[in-house]
Structure formats: C-alpha cells, structure tokens
Scaffold this motif. Structure first.
Motif, PDB file in Angstrom:
ATOM      1  N   TRP A  49       0.835  -1.202   0.000  1.00  0.00           N
ATOM      2  CA  TRP A  49       0.000   0.000   0.000  1.00  0.00           C
ATOM      3  C   TRP A  49       0.873   1.257   0.000  1.00  0.00           C
ATOM      4  CZ3 TRP A  49      -4.417  -0.135  -1.872  1.00  0.00           C
ATOM      5  CH2 TRP A  49      -5.443  -1.001  -1.494  1.00  0.00           C
ATOM      6  N   LEU A  50       1.864   1.291   0.891  1.00  0.00           N
ATOM      7  CA  LEU A  50       2.716   2.470   0.992  1.00  0.00           C
ATOM      8  C   LEU A  50       3.530   2.677  -0.280  1.00  0.00           C
ATOM      9  CD1 LEU A  50       3.666   2.000   4.691  1.00  0.00           C
ATOM     10  CD2 LEU A  50       2.934   4.166   3.733  1.00  0.00           C
ATOM     11  N   GLU A  51       4.012   1.586  -0.858  1.00  0.00           N
ATOM     12  CA  GLU A  51       4.786   1.702  -2.093  1.00  0.00           C
ATOM     13  C   GLU A  51       3.936   2.300  -3.212  1.00  0.00           C
ATOM     14  OE1 GLU A  51       7.037  -1.247  -5.311  1.00  0.00           O
ATOM     15  OE2 GLU A  51       6.376  -2.017  -3.368  1.00  0.00           O
ATOM     16  N   ARG A  52       2.677   1.896  -3.301  1.00  0.00           N
ATOM     17  CA  ARG A  52       1.798   2.416  -4.352  1.00  0.00           C
ATOM     18  C   ARG A  52       1.483   3.896  -4.140  1.00  0.00           C
ATOM     19  NH1 ARG A  52      -3.380  -1.019  -4.911  1.00  0.00           N
ATOM     20  NH2 ARG A  52      -3.598   0.287  -6.771  1.00  0.00           N
ATOM     21  N   HIS A  53       1.580   4.377  -2.915  1.00  0.00           N
ATOM     22  CA  HIS A  53       1.362   5.794  -2.633  1.00  0.00           C
ATOM     23  C   HIS A  53       2.622   6.632  -2.813  1.00  0.00           C
ATOM     24  CE1 HIS A  53      -2.413   4.447  -0.781  1.00  0.00           C
ATOM     25  NE2 HIS A  53      -2.806   5.707  -0.815  1.00  0.00           N
ATOM     26  N   GLY A  54       3.745   5.975  -3.068  1.00  0.00           N
ATOM     27  CA  GLY A  54       5.006   6.706  -3.144  1.00  0.00           C
ATOM     28  C   GLY A  54       5.683   6.862  -1.799  1.00  0.00           C
ATOM     29  N   GLY A  55       5.261   6.087  -0.805  1.00  0.00           N
ATOM     30  CA  GLY A  55       5.851   6.131   0.527  1.00  0.00           C
ATOM     31  C   GLY A  55       6.692   4.892   0.800  1.00  0.00           C
ATOM     32  N   ALA A  56       6.916   4.597   2.074  1.00  0.00           N
ATOM     33  CA  ALA A  56       7.751   3.443   2.436  1.00  0.00           C
ATOM     34  C   ALA A  56       7.434   3.022   3.865  1.00  0.00           C
ATOM     35  CB  ALA A  56       9.236   3.776   2.299  1.00  0.00           C
ATOM     36  N   LEU A  57       7.678   1.745   4.129  1.00  0.00           N
ATOM     37  CA  LEU A  57       7.506   1.181   5.470  1.00  0.00           C
ATOM     38  C   LEU A  57       8.850   0.630   5.917  1.00  0.00           C
ATOM     39  CD1 LEU A  57       5.567   0.372   7.781  1.00  0.00           C
ATOM     40  CD2 LEU A  57       5.172  -1.782   6.565  1.00  0.00           C
ATOM     41  N   ARG A  58       9.282   0.990   7.101  1.00  0.00           N
ATOM     42  CA  ARG A  58      10.570   0.513   7.608  1.00  0.00           C
ATOM     43  C   ARG A  58      10.441   0.082   9.060  1.00  0.00           C
ATOM     44  NH1 ARG A  58      13.492   4.619  10.436  1.00  0.00           N
ATOM     45  NH2 ARG A  58      15.428   3.528   9.948  1.00  0.00           N
ATOM     46  N   TYR A  59      11.394  -0.788   9.451  1.00  0.00           N
ATOM     47  CA  TYR A  59      11.383  -1.319  10.819  1.00  0.00           C
ATOM     48  C   TYR A  59      12.747  -1.095  11.456  1.00  0.00           C
ATOM     49  CZ  TYR A  59      12.173  -4.714  14.513  1.00  0.00           C
ATOM     50  OH  TYR A  59      12.532  -5.294  15.703  1.00  0.00           O
ATOM     51  N   GLU A  60      12.708  -0.843  12.767  1.00  0.00           N
ATOM     52  CA  GLU A  60      13.948  -0.785  13.540  1.00  0.00           C
ATOM     53  C   GLU A  60      13.623  -1.156  14.984  1.00  0.00           C
ATOM     54  OE1 GLU A  60      13.836   4.004  14.655  1.00  0.00           O
ATOM     55  OE2 GLU A  60      15.356   3.210  13.287  1.00  0.00           O
ATOM     56  N   ARG A  61      14.640  -1.613  15.685  1.00  0.00           N
ATOM     57  CA  ARG A  61      14.440  -1.938  17.091  1.00  0.00           C
ATOM     58  C   ARG A  61      14.333  -0.647  17.903  1.00  0.00           C
ATOM     59  NH1 ARG A  61      14.929  -6.965  18.884  1.00  0.00           N
ATOM     60  NH2 ARG A  61      15.631  -8.563  17.410  1.00  0.00           N
ATOM     61  N   ALA A  62      13.352  -0.616  18.806  1.00  0.00           N
ATOM     62  CA  ALA A  62      13.185   0.561  19.657  1.00  0.00           C
ATOM     63  C   ALA A  62      14.351   0.659  20.632  1.00  0.00           C
ATOM     64  CB  ALA A  62      11.867   0.475  20.416  1.00  0.00           C
ATOM     65  N   PRO A  63      14.750   1.879  21.013  1.00  0.00           N
ATOM     66  CA  PRO A  63      15.894   2.043  21.929  1.00  0.00           C
ATOM     67  C   PRO A  63      15.718   1.295  23.248  1.00  0.00           C
ATOM     68  CG  PRO A  63      15.289   4.141  20.947  1.00  0.00           C
ATOM     69  CD  PRO A  63      14.237   3.166  20.539  1.00  0.00           C
ATOM     70  N   GLY A  64      14.516   1.270  23.788  1.00  0.00           N
ATOM     71  CA  GLY A  64      14.295   0.597  25.066  1.00  0.00           C
ATOM     72  C   GLY A  64      13.841  -0.830  24.925  1.00  0.00           C
ATOM     73  N   GLY A  65      14.003  -1.436  23.762  1.00  0.00           N
ATOM     74  CA  GLY A  65      13.481  -2.762  23.504  1.00  0.00           C
ATOM     75  C   GLY A  65      12.136  -2.674  22.818  1.00  0.00           C
ATOM     76  N   GLY A  66      11.732  -3.740  22.153  1.00  0.00           N
ATOM     77  CA  GLY A  66      10.476  -3.725  21.426  1.00  0.00           C
ATOM     78  C   GLY A  66      10.686  -3.387  19.960  1.00  0.00           C
ATOM     79  N   ALA A  67       9.588  -3.119  19.285  1.00  0.00           N
ATOM     80  CA  ALA A  67       9.624  -2.860  17.844  1.00  0.00           C
ATOM     81  C   ALA A  67       9.169  -1.448  17.549  1.00  0.00           C
ATOM     82  CB  ALA A  67       8.730  -3.868  17.114  1.00  0.00           C
ATOM     83  N   ARG A  68       9.709  -0.912  16.470  1.00  0.00           N
ATOM     84  CA  ARG A  68       9.298   0.415  16.003  1.00  0.00           C
ATOM     85  C   ARG A  68       9.136   0.346  14.485  1.00  0.00           C
ATOM     86  NH1 ARG A  68      13.323   5.180  17.014  1.00  0.00           N
ATOM     87  NH2 ARG A  68      12.343   5.251  19.082  1.00  0.00           N
ATOM     88  N   PHE A  69       7.936   0.639  14.016  1.00  0.00           N
ATOM     89  CA  PHE A  69       7.649   0.690  12.585  1.00  0.00           C
ATOM     90  C   PHE A  69       7.348   2.130  12.203  1.00  0.00           C
ATOM     91  CE2 PHE A  69       6.889  -3.727  13.535  1.00  0.00           C
ATOM     92  CZ  PHE A  69       7.296  -4.397  12.398  1.00  0.00           C
ATOM     93  N   GLU A  70       7.882   2.550  11.061  1.00  0.00           N
ATOM     94  CA  GLU A  70       7.642   3.901  10.546  1.00  0.00           C
ATOM     95  C   GLU A  70       7.009   3.804   9.167  1.00  0.00           C
ATOM     96  OE1 GLU A  70      10.985   6.759  12.695  1.00  0.00           O
ATOM     97  OE2 GLU A  70      10.987   6.471  10.518  1.00  0.00           O
ATOM     98  N   ALA A  71       5.826   4.336   9.042  1.00  0.00           N
ATOM     99  CA  ALA A  71       5.135   4.422   7.750  1.00  0.00           C
ATOM    100  C   ALA A  71       5.230   5.861   7.256  1.00  0.00           C
ATOM    101  CB  ALA A  71       3.668   4.001   7.894  1.00  0.00           C
ATOM    102  N   ARG A  72       5.888   6.041   6.109  1.00  0.00           N
ATOM    103  CA  ARG A  72       6.087   7.376   5.538  1.00  0.00           C
ATOM    104  C   ARG A  72       5.075   7.578   4.407  1.00  0.00           C
ATOM    105  NH1 ARG A  72      10.782  10.088   6.184  1.00  0.00           N
ATOM    106  NH2 ARG A  72      10.837  10.690   3.987  1.00  0.00           N
ATOM    107  N   TRP A  73       4.119   8.504   4.652  1.00  0.00           N
ATOM    108  CA  TRP A  73       3.076   8.809   3.677  1.00  0.00           C
ATOM    109  C   TRP A  73       3.369  10.150   3.018  1.00  0.00           C
ATOM    110  CZ3 TRP A  73      -0.824   5.355   2.687  1.00  0.00           C
ATOM    111  CH2 TRP A  73      -1.029   4.345   3.642  1.00  0.00           C
TER     112      TRP A  73
END
Length: 531
Positions: free
Chosen positions: A498-522
């Motif tokens: 979905w994000l690719e079709r909008h011209g955006g991107a989805l990325r993942y990184e580990r959160a600084p305090g543990g856990g997951a962090r996802f960033e959706a760029r619209w």
C-alpha cells in the motif's frame, strides 16, 4: 491606452484565461464554479481595459455593469467546494443578469459619460451590492472556520480572493465614478485575487492530476514566451524578406507559411527540453510516450498479478465451502457433548484459515487507489479502536498523539491508510497480549521532503532477528502455527505494498528501550499516487 494600464491589466487577463482554459483541459476535480469564476475575472479585466482604451469608452460603459457576475461566480465556486445549496447561486446569477441588462440598455442610470459621475441608481445599487457582499463574505468566512483540511484551505482562498476582487473591481469603479481614484489601483488587488482562485483550483486536484495541471500552466507560459518571439519575427522581419517587400499578399502568405512550418516542432522541442529541466516527471510528448511504454510493462505485470488474483479467488472459493462445513460440524459436535477444547481448537483453525484467505485475496488482488484527504489522527484512533476489539480484554493501552499540536492530513486512499494502521497496531498489540506493563504509542509527525511519518512503537519482545531482513516479504511471520494469534505472514507485506503504491515506504527498527518500532512514511501530497 496608457502604457501602465497595458502593463497592469493585460497580464491579469492572460493569467485568468490561462488558469480557466487549463482547468477545462486538464482538471478533473475543479468544478464548474471555479472555472466560471476565472472566466468572469477575465471578463471583468476586459471591461477595465475597454474603459481605459481610446475608442472603446462607449462600449465599456455598457460592459462594466456586467462585472457584477464575478459575485455570482464566487457563489457558484463556494457551492461547488462546500457542497452548499444551489438556490443562492441561481439567485446570484439572476441578479447579475438583471444589473448587466440594465447597464447594457441604459448605462446613464448608473453613471455619467466616461463613468466619471454617478447616475440616479448608482448609490442605491452600490449600497445593495455592498450589503450583499458582506452577507456572502460572512458566510464564506464562517464556512472556512468550520471546514477542515483541504476544504478549509480552498474556502479560505476563495474568501480572501472575494475580498480582493471586490476591492480591486467594484470598489475601484466606485472611486473612479466619484473621481476619488484611478482604475490602476485595482490591478495588484485583482492580481492577488486571481492567484488565490488559481490556488483554489490547483489544490483541488489530487494525485497525478495536480502535477499535470501545474505543468500545463508552466508549459503555457513557456509556449507564450516562444510564440511572442516568433510573432515579432513574423511581423517585423518576414515582410521585408518577401518579394516586393511584403506588398504582395500572396508572396507574403507563401513566405510566412514556409517560415511557420518548422516553428511548431521547434517550439515543442524547446518547451519540452525546458520542461525536463524544470520537472522531475515532465509531460512532454516524448516523455508521455516513454511513460506509455512503462505503463505497458506495468500492465503486463498487473495482468500476471490479476491471473494470480483469479487463481487465489478460485482457491479461496473452494476452501471457504469446506471451512463452512467444518464450522457447522463443530457446532454439531458441541451440541452432542464433545470436549470444549476440541471444538475450540477446530474453530480456531477455521478462523485462522479464513484470515489467511482474506489476507491472500488482499495481497493478490490490489484494488485501484481512491485518493482523498485523510485525517491522520482520527483514522489512527479508529484503527486503535478496531484493534482493541480484535485482541479483546488482553489488549494493551494504545496512545495516539501528534508530535506537534494540530491536525495533520495526507492525500491517500483512506481504506489503505486504515489497513496499514490496523496492521501495525494489531501486530504490536498481539506481541504484548497478556504482558504486564505493555504499551503502544503511535506518533504522527511531519518529516522531511513532504512526508508525514506515522511511528508505531511498543515495548514488547521485538521482531526475531532471523526474519528482520525479509520482514516485508509475503508469508514471513514471527508467530508460529500454535500461537494464540497465529500469523499469515501477509499483513506487513500488504501494508508495505500500500505504501509503495502511494510513493511512501515502510521501515522497521528496534526501539531504543526494547520492542519494535515501525515507521510508515506517507506523502503529504499524492503527486505520484498510482491508480
């Protein structure tokens, strides 16, 4: 005509007509009211030019009262943008037509010769028109304050444009009639009014349509510049090059034809070359031909994907029927006293298979995008509400907040935005299901390059390291078959697409305090949104 009048009003007339014609030719979502308003502004400027041109003063006296149609155009444009009632529009056009007819038949009822003194109806009509404008202006202002996002910007542009058009039009004529001012005073005000209306026209276009519209205006300007140079050559140089010094009409037509023959291809070549320098994705003829070739390649790929979608639909149909039978048999077993654990296990597997089929169909049969303005925060809160219902009582608290105050909007497919937000929040909620102190935070911020970033972060265990590199590929999941909420491996793949079709991107990184962090760029503006 005074040179200053030519310098002031000819560009205004050209700008208004160019915006109107470009909107008619390339616009998709402009609305008839805004196009009509552009033409009416050009007509009003025409009246002011006639008023200042030697030999057309008498004609101008009959035309100037018709300028009141600009107010009808404002009412028409407002009705289109706000979806308001059409009755005031019909009334505004009727009043405008009556005043225009009155001025055309007997302009002396409104003003004296040369519009230099007031007539018997001048002051009563001015008062009525002033009161009417105040009513319309108040209505526009209230509508702008009540609206949100794109609609608010368009109505606000229309409101300020109406103020400037009134001051630069009717008010300037009043000053001239009372010998208190010159029509040149209205030029900068009318210019700003035209620019605001052009802005309202442009931002009403979404996706690629806005890019094409903006480039259409730029190409019109470049074409006019080159045509000006060519016409000067034709008028000044070519007659001297024709046999007989241009006295023979036949020879002059012959020379002009041969000189004009290569001029259009040359103009197109220069304009398209400049367009490639100005725009990242130009709309010249050769550029459009290249785009058609790329579209054909994508169409072939889309056809293959459609074949996969049809296959997935057939498979889903064949599997859903047995799943329905299994679910019915599970209900019978429950009534016959089967072990609750056995029945629950059967139903869980049926639900899992159904979820997989739903995700498979969404991935293999993408629908066309329907771009509109999306309120990011309210849509995220809706997704959070849905996730709480899906996960149930064990759902952790979900905080949705902007990084900076105020509403944030993006131009996107609302269903796609909701799907992406739900997938990210649901994955985080499932990862924290049943854990103490679990929390999810969704933060919205404006990023660089015209993007809006939706960041979803949790304090759970995070994504297993062995699947991080292929996290957005289909059928990749960190949840096993026996998990409480087994995964299909398609949720993130669908979100990334979905994000690719909008011209955006989805990325993942580990959160600084543990856990997951996802960033959706619209993309905040859907200039490249695919269909």
């Amino acid at each position: 005509m005074r040179p200053l009048v030519a310098l002031a009003y000819y560009p205004l007339w050209a700008a208004a007509v160019t915006v109107a014609v470009t909107a008619l030719r390339l616009g998709r979502n402009v609305g008839r009211g805004l196009v009509a308003l552009c033409f009416f502004l050009a007509f009003w400027v025409t009246g002011l030019i006639l008023l200042e041109t030697d030999g057309t003063l008498v004609l101008a006296e009959h035309v100037i009262p018709s300028g009141i149609i600009v107010s009808a155009g404002l009412a028409h444009a407002y009705a289109d943008i706000a979806g308001a009632s059409r009755r005031p529009v019909v009334f505004a056009y009727a009043v405008s037509a009556a005043v225009a007819l009155l001025g055309a038949v007997d302009p002396r009822l409104l003003y004296g010769p040369g519009a230099r003194s007031p007539g018997p109806l001048f002051f009563p009509l001015s008062v009525v028109m002033g009161v009417a404008w105040v009513v319309v202006g108040v209505r526009l202002g209230r509508a702008a304050l009540a609206a949100r996002g794109l609609q608010r910007r368009r109505i606000a542009a229309l409101f300020f444009g109406s103020v400037l058009a009134t001051l630069g039009g009717g008010f300037v004529v009043v000053l001239r009639v009372l010998r208190l001012g010159d029509v040149l005073l209205g030029a900068p005000l009318v210019l700003l009014a035209i620019l605001l209306v052009a802005y309202a026209v442009l931002i009403g276009e979404l996706g690629r349509s806005r890019r094409v519209f903006a480039q259409g205006l730029a190409y019109a300007g470049l074409t006019a510049l080159l045509s000006t140079l060519g016409l000067v050559v034709f008028f000044k140089v070519l007659p001297a090059l024709a046999p007989g010094g241009g006295a023979s009409l036949g020879w002059l037509a012959f020379v002009v034809f041969l000189a004009a023959l290569p001029s259009d291809p040359l103009r197109m070549l220069v304009v398209e070359h400049l367009g490639r320098r100005l725009f990242s994705r130009p709309i010249g003829v050769r550029d459009l031909a290249d785009e058609i070739e790329r579209v054909e390649v994508r169409a072939d790929q889309a056809e293959r994907l459609a074949e996969l979608g049809r296959l997935a639909s057939a498979v889903a149909h064949e599997i859903r029927n047995p799943l329905g039978v299994i679910a019915a048999q599970a209900k019978l077993l429950e009534r016959q006293g089967a072990k609750p654990e056995t029945v629950a296990s059967l139903r869980a597997q049926v639900d899992r298979a159904r979820r997989f089929l739903d995700d498979l169909l969404r991935y293999s049969r993408p629908r066309p995008l329907e771009v509109s303005e999306v309120d990011v925060l309210s849509t995220l809160r809706l997704a959070a509400s849905q996730v709480r219902q899906i996960v149930g009582e064990g759902a952790p608290p979900i905080e949705v907040a902007p990084e900076a105050g105020g509403s944030i909007f993006v131009e996107a497919d609302r269903g796609a935005f909701l799907d992406v937000a739900t997938a990210l929040l649901q994955n985080a909620a499932i990862a924290l299901d049943g854990s103490r102190g679990g929390r999810i935070r969704a933060v919205v911020a404006r990023g660089e390059g015209g993007f809006v970033v939706v960041r979803v972060e949790d304090n759970g265990p995070g994504v297993p390291a062995e699947i991080e590199a292929m996290l957005f590929q289909p059928f990749v999941t960190g949840r096993g078959r026996d998990a409480k909420h087994p995964g299909t491996g398609l949720g993130l793949a669908v979100a990334a697409r979905w994000l690719e079709r909008h011209g955006g991107a989805l990325r993942y990184e580990r959160a600084p305090g543990g856990g997951a962090r996802f960033e959706a760029r619209w993309p905040e503006r859907a200039a490249e949104a695919a269909g």
